[in-house]
Design an enzyme around this catalytic site. Structure first.
Site, PDB file in Angstrom:
ATOM      1  N   CYS A  44       8.324 -67.252 -70.835  1.00 58.77           N
ATOM      2  CA  CYS A  44       9.179 -67.067 -69.700  1.00 58.77           C
ATOM      3  C   CYS A  44       8.858 -69.042 -69.562  1.00 58.77           C
ATOM      4  O   CYS A  44       9.859 -69.694 -68.964  1.00 58.77           O
ATOM      5  CB  CYS A  44       8.861 -67.198 -68.414  1.00 58.77           C
ATOM      6  SG  CYS A  44       9.336 -67.643 -66.782  1.00 58.77           S
ATOM      7  N   CYS A  86      12.730 -69.079 -68.719  1.00 55.59           N
ATOM      8  CA  CYS A  86      13.594 -68.780 -67.535  1.00 55.59           C
ATOM      9  C   CYS A  86      12.994 -70.568 -67.201  1.00 55.59           C
ATOM     10  O   CYS A  86      14.099 -71.027 -66.547  1.00 55.59           O
ATOM     11  CB  CYS A  86      12.652 -68.105 -66.705  1.00 55.59           C
ATOM     12  SG  CYS A  86      11.923 -66.784 -67.686  1.00 55.59           S
ATOM     13  N   LYS A 123      14.906 -73.303 -69.039  1.00 57.05           N
ATOM     14  CA  LYS A 123      16.586 -73.140 -69.013  1.00 57.05           C
ATOM     15  C   LYS A 123      17.028 -73.377 -67.774  1.00 57.05           C
ATOM     16  O   LYS A 123      17.592 -73.903 -67.377  1.00 57.05           O
ATOM     17  CB  LYS A 123      16.559 -72.122 -69.306  1.00 57.05           C
ATOM     18  CG  LYS A 123      18.304 -71.415 -68.773  1.00 57.05           C
ATOM     19  CD  LYS A 123      18.354 -69.847 -69.069  1.00 57.05           C
ATOM     20  CE  LYS A 123      17.698 -69.549 -67.270  1.00 57.05           C
ATOM     21  NZ  LYS A 123      17.954 -67.642 -67.697  1.00 57.05           N
ATOM     22  N   TYR A 157      23.815 -62.918 -71.252  1.00 59.29           N
ATOM     23  CA  TYR A 157      23.051 -64.239 -70.054  1.00 59.29           C
ATOM     24  C   TYR A 157      22.417 -64.883 -70.667  1.00 59.29           C
ATOM     25  O   TYR A 157      22.607 -66.338 -70.680  1.00 59.29           O
ATOM     26  CB  TYR A 157      22.317 -63.443 -69.323  1.00 59.29           C
ATOM     27  CG  TYR A 157      20.747 -63.271 -69.512  1.00 59.29           C
ATOM     28  CD1 TYR A 157      19.863 -65.043 -68.632  1.00 59.29           C
ATOM     29  CD2 TYR A 157      20.264 -62.136 -70.172  1.00 59.29           C
ATOM     30  CE1 TYR A 157      18.534 -64.315 -69.313  1.00 59.29           C
ATOM     31  CE2 TYR A 157      18.582 -62.396 -70.516  1.00 59.29           C
ATOM     32  CZ  TYR A 157      17.693 -63.255 -69.854  1.00 59.29           C
ATOM     33  OH  TYR A 157      16.724 -63.327 -69.975  1.00 59.29           O
ATOM     34  N   GLU A 209      24.363 -68.520 -70.516  1.00 57.33           N
ATOM     35  CA  GLU A 209      23.696 -69.778 -69.490  1.00 57.33           C
ATOM     36  C   GLU A 209      23.858 -71.404 -70.663  1.00 57.33           C
ATOM     37  O   GLU A 209      24.150 -72.264 -69.990  1.00 57.33           O
ATOM     38  CB  GLU A 209      22.584 -69.519 -68.473  1.00 57.33           C
ATOM     39  CG  GLU A 209      22.177 -67.922 -68.008  1.00 57.33           C
ATOM     40  CD  GLU A 209      20.608 -67.618 -68.095  1.00 57.33           C
ATOM     41  OE1 GLU A 209      20.621 -67.842 -67.031  1.00 57.33           O
ATOM     42  OE2 GLU A 209      20.026 -67.904 -69.102  1.00 57.33           O
ATOM     43  N   HIS A 227      27.251 -68.620 -40.274  1.00 57.56           N
ATOM     44  CA  HIS A 227      28.094 -69.468 -40.720  1.00 57.56           C
ATOM     45  C   HIS A 227      28.011 -71.429 -40.864  1.00 57.56           C
ATOM     46  O   HIS A 227      27.651 -71.394 -39.752  1.00 57.56           O
ATOM     47  CB  HIS A 227      29.343 -69.579 -39.182  1.00 57.56           C
ATOM     48  CG  HIS A 227      30.645 -70.155 -39.584  1.00 57.56           C
ATOM     49  ND1 HIS A 227      31.835 -69.455 -40.309  1.00 57.56           N
ATOM     50  CD2 HIS A 227      31.244 -70.964 -39.075  1.00 57.56           C
ATOM     51  CE1 HIS A 227      32.824 -69.770 -40.371  1.00 57.56           C
ATOM     52  NE2 HIS A 227      32.910 -71.135 -39.244  1.00 57.56           N
ATOM     53  N   GLU A 283      27.757 -65.109 -45.387  1.00 62.21           N
ATOM     54  CA  GLU A 283      27.933 -64.337 -44.763  1.00 62.21           C
ATOM     55  C   GLU A 283      28.881 -63.897 -44.854  1.00 62.21           C
ATOM     56  O   GLU A 283      29.637 -62.301 -44.449  1.00 62.21           O
ATOM     57  CB  GLU A 283      28.730 -65.339 -43.418  1.00 62.21           C
ATOM     58  CG  GLU A 283      30.126 -65.823 -43.753  1.00 62.21           C
ATOM     59  CD  GLU A 283      30.345 -66.843 -42.865  1.00 62.21           C
ATOM     60  OE1 GLU A 283      30.207 -66.206 -41.721  1.00 62.21           O
ATOM     61  OE2 GLU A 283      30.579 -68.004 -42.798  1.00 62.21           O
TER      62      GLU A 283
HETATM   63  C1  LIG Z   1      16.177 -68.955 -73.330  1.00 66.89           C
HETATM   64  C2  LIG Z   1      15.637 -67.044 -71.981  1.00 66.89           C
HETATM   65  C3  LIG Z   1      15.745 -67.298 -71.010  1.00 66.89           C
HETATM   66  C4  LIG Z   1      15.009 -66.740 -69.869  1.00 66.89           C
HETATM   67  N1  LIG Z   1      15.585 -66.997 -68.473  1.00 66.89           N
HETATM   68  C5  LIG Z   1      15.437 -66.135 -67.819  1.00 66.89           C
HETATM   69  C6  LIG Z   1      14.722 -65.525 -66.275  1.00 66.89           C
HETATM   70  O1  LIG Z   1      15.907 -67.089 -65.792  1.00 66.89           O
HETATM   71  N2  LIG Z   1      14.534 -64.686 -65.664  1.00 66.89           N
HETATM   72  C7  LIG Z   1      13.608 -64.211 -65.822  1.00 66.89           C
HETATM   73  O2  LIG Z   1      13.199 -62.902 -65.245  1.00 66.89           O
HETATM   74  N3  LIG Z   1      13.791 -63.843 -67.473  1.00 66.89           N
HETATM   75  C8  LIG Z   1      13.964 -64.414 -68.221  1.00 66.89           C
HETATM   76  N4  LIG Z   1      13.563 -64.913 -69.848  1.00 66.89           N
HETATM   77  C9  LIG Z   1      12.842 -63.382 -69.846  1.00 66.89           C
HETATM   78  C10 LIG Z   1      11.774 -63.657 -69.929  1.00 66.89           C
HETATM   79  O3  LIG Z   1      11.171 -65.005 -70.355  1.00 66.89           O
HETATM   80  C11 LIG Z   1      10.907 -62.295 -70.604  1.00 66.89           C
HETATM   81  O4  LIG Z   1      11.473 -61.621 -69.959  1.00 66.89           O
HETATM   82  C12 LIG Z   1       8.939 -63.234 -70.250  1.00 66.89           C
HETATM   83  O5  LIG Z   1       9.032 -64.080 -70.765  1.00 66.89           O
HETATM   84  C13 LIG Z   1       8.523 -61.038 -70.587  1.00 66.89           C
HETATM   85  O6  LIG Z   1       7.438 -61.206 -70.518  1.00 66.89           O
HETATM   86  P1  LIG Z   1       5.886 -60.931 -71.583  1.00 66.89           P
HETATM   87  O7  LIG Z   1       5.542 -60.592 -71.109  1.00 66.89           O
HETATM   88  O8  LIG Z   1       6.876 -59.662 -71.773  1.00 66.89           O
HETATM   89  O9  LIG Z   1       6.582 -61.581 -73.137  1.00 66.89           O
HETATM   90  P2  LIG Z   1       6.298 -62.789 -73.123  1.00 66.89           P
HETATM   91  O10 LIG Z   1       6.569 -64.102 -72.433  1.00 66.89           O
HETATM   92  O11 LIG Z   1       7.129 -63.577 -74.308  1.00 66.89           O
HETATM   93  O12 LIG Z   1       4.424 -63.396 -73.623  1.00 66.89           O
HETATM   94  C14 LIG Z   1       4.397 -63.025 -75.160  1.00 66.89           C
HETATM   95  C15 LIG Z   1       3.342 -63.546 -75.639  1.00 66.89           C
HETATM   96  O13 LIG Z   1       2.685 -62.858 -76.402  1.00 66.89           O
HETATM   97  C16 LIG Z   1       1.960 -64.313 -77.372  1.00 66.89           C
HETATM   98  N5  LIG Z   1       2.280 -63.350 -79.114  1.00 66.89           N
HETATM   99  C17 LIG Z   1       2.672 -62.833 -79.449  1.00 66.89           C
HETATM  100  N6  LIG Z   1       2.158 -61.616 -80.566  1.00 66.89           N
HETATM  101  C18 LIG Z   1       0.582 -62.119 -80.242  1.00 66.89           C
HETATM  102  C19 LIG Z   1      -0.500 -62.151 -80.999  1.00 66.89           C
HETATM  103  N7  LIG Z   1      -0.422 -60.965 -82.687  1.00 66.89           N
HETATM  104  N8  LIG Z   1      -1.342 -62.165 -80.456  1.00 66.89           N
HETATM  105  C20 LIG Z   1      -1.645 -63.043 -79.310  1.00 66.89           C
HETATM  106  N9  LIG Z   1      -0.412 -63.464 -78.374  1.00 66.89           N
HETATM  107  C21 LIG Z   1       0.695 -63.227 -79.434  1.00 66.89           C
HETATM  108  C22 LIG Z   1       4.095 -65.093 -77.729  1.00 66.89           C
HETATM  109  O14 LIG Z   1       3.127 -66.417 -78.661  1.00 66.89           O
HETATM  110  C23 LIG Z   1       3.651 -65.076 -76.405  1.00 66.89           C
HETATM  111  O15 LIG Z   1       3.526 -65.534 -75.501  1.00 66.89           O
HETATM  112  C24 LIG Z   1      14.574 -65.715 -70.218  1.00 66.89           C
HETATM  113  C25 LIG Z   1      14.091 -65.618 -71.585  1.00 66.89           C
HETATM  114  C26 LIG Z   1      14.507 -66.161 -72.387  1.00 66.89           C
HETATM  115  C27 LIG Z   1      14.304 -66.538 -74.182  1.00 66.89           C
END
Ligand SMILES: Cc1cc2nc3c(=O)[nH]c(=O)nc-3n(C[C@H](O)[C@H](O)[C@H](O)COP(=O)(O)OP(=O)(O)OC[C@H]3O[C@@H](n4cnc5c(N)ncnc54)[C@H](O)[C@@H]3O)c2cc1C
Length: 458
Positions: free
Chosen positions: A43, A48, A51, A177, A181, A435, A440
């Protein structure tokens, strides 16, 4: 728990992992989190946040043009991509620092490196091993590029943010999406943009009126939207690339970006060896409390492939902390989650699509309006707004609310509260509008659309 180094060890310091670590530590748990890349996860670093910054950048072109109708002198603005990238990089670095400080001040031990499970209670990061009573997998997902010839020439959203130069032409492949976007971002920045989608109409799983409106509006903005079309091969051509399509033609561009889906980050980190069940897509299978098939291993966020959004990962994290460390078993609630698509004009949506509402409730009334926003009465810009309410006829409850229009995301967030409170159409009608706004319309739509009335009466 004596005997373990930590009460909770979190793999992944993204949206879900950071929140789970901080809140659990606040409840008195001894917590460590390991991160393979940058703090904040997808994110903050590649999703997010950057973006939305690029979405803001992409709006100025139309704003400069529209200003003339309001008496401002015309300008011939130029856009400098490296400035946008550099400012984005600076802002993200600031956020990374904030995440580090938040974890630190919560008393969480942050370990930089890739974590892998040695067994159900042991994690290895580099040369060190750590034991924990509970392990949380919050490793997120990654962009999938299909195995076509020349796939190495394609970029994904990960690289799109940091391209050295703004392409003159781009082909975006996909219909979700992220594809929609990014097509809007590049188009708004002046890039000749095509979007190729193998399905009938983009934004599968969104309401059909949203999907058709977004497709129409994208075309009006100049995006070349090609449906039922996929890329079969990419090869170098001059300084750019040539993509062959399933329609038998070829399309040339300086960049080809795949936004064709994301997969859970679950392989090669010892999960299966520890007995954690993964589904066919690789998502960690969890119960209602985010517990995996191994009792002390839990998973939240995109790696579980439930509803892949940042606020959902955060919500799952808060519920898990309640369950594990506050003696308060709490199930995440995935119903009526509002969401936005930041195309132009943007989408805001909450609740059921018309199709899903008909399947769930049978007789539903549909209220829909399409109009040109007041702002564009002076500018003459041909940009439509679409707003729609779906009402369960038996209970009068509003069960779905959808909008394509300026500030739709901001507007729908408020409506989401009403829907969560199970508001009825009568209560929407009893609300006095602000308004003049587009919003609205949500409290002034009085007549269901004719076809829905007919269908419901049958
Ligand atoms: C281009 C794009 C736009 C998006 N826009 C939106 C938006 O507008 N609104 C919205 O709500 N969501 C959006 N999302 C989705 C959102 O980013 C994810 O849903 C959210 O980040 C999920 O959080 P998470 O904690 O599951 O994983 P992540 O945020 O992906 O975090 C996972 C972390 O784990 C780390 N990792 C992975 N494997 C290991 C390991 N073995 N050891 C240590 N670290 C590890 C990774 O490096 C990463 O930092 C978007 C996603 C993308 C790709």
């Amino acid at each position: 728990m004596p005997g373990y180094d930590f009460d909770l060890f979190v793999l992944g310091a993204g949206s879900g992992g950071v929140r789970a670590a901080r809140v659990s530590a606040g409840m008195g748990a001894r917590v460590a989190v390991c991160e393979d890349d940058l703090l904040g996860g997808t994110c903050v670093n590649r999703g997010c946040v950057p973006k939305k910054l690029y979405v803001y950048a992409s709006h100025f072109h139309d704003d400069f043009e529209d200003a003339v109708a309001y008496g401002w002198s015309p300008v011939s603005p130029t856009f400098d991509w490296p400035t946008l990238v550099a400012n984005k990089v600076k802002e993200i670095a600031r956020l990374n620092g904030i995440y580090a400080r938040l974890l630190d001040s919560a008393g969480v031990k942050t370990i930089l490196g890739r974590g892998t499970l040695v067994d159900a209670h042991t994690v290895r990061v580099g040369d060190e091993t750590y034991t924990a009573e509970h392990i949380l997998v919050a490793t997120g997902g990654y962009a999938v590029v299909p195995g076509i010839e020349g796939r190495e020439h394609a970029i994904t959203s990960d690289q799109a943010f940091d391209l050295e130069a703004l392409p003159e032409r781009i082909v975006v492949v996909g219909g979700g999406y992220i594809a929609v976007e990014f097509a809007a971002i590049f188009n708004g920045l002046g890039v000749e943009t095509s979007i190729l989608y193998r399905g009938e109409i983009p934004l599968r799983s969104f309401d059909m009126d949203v999907r058709t409106t977004v497709t129409e509006e994208s075309r009006k903005k100049g995006i070349d939207v090609r449906l039922e079309t996929n890329v079969t091969r990419i090869e170098r051509a001059g300084g750019g690339f040539r993509a062959a399509t399933t329609q038998g033609d070829e399309i040339e561009a300086d960049q080809v970006m795949f936004a064709t889906g994301r997969a859970p980050n679950s392989r090669g980190i010892g999960l299966e060896e520890a007995g954690v069940e993964l589904n066919r897509k690789g998502a960690v299978v969890v119960d209602d409390y985010s517990r995996s098939s191994v009792a002390n291993i839990h998973a939240i966020g995109d790696v579980t492939d439930r509803l892949n959004l940042t606020p959902v990962a955060i919500h799952e994290a808060m519920c898990l902390a309640q369950t594990l460390f506050n003696d308060n078993p709490t199930k995440p609630d995935h119903r009526d989650v509002a969401t936005a698509v930041f195309c132009q004009p943007e989408v805001g949506t909450v609740g059921l699509t018309e199709e899903a509402a008909r399947a769930e409730y049978g007789a539903v009334d549909i209220y829909r309006t399409s109009f040109r926003a007041l702002r564009h009465t002076l500018t003459g810009r041909d940009e439509g707004t679409m707003m729609k309410l779906i009402v369960d006829r038996a209970s009068d409850r509003v069960v779905g609310c959808h909008m394509v229009g300026v500030h739709a995301g901001e507007i729908i967030q408020g409506i989401a509260i009403a829907i969560k409170c199970r508001a009825t159409k009568a209560q929407f009608d009893a609300t006095i509008g602000i308004h003049p706004t587009s919003a609205e319309e949500f409290v002034t739509m009085r007549e269901p659309v004719a076809d829905a009335t007919r269908e419901a009466a049958e």
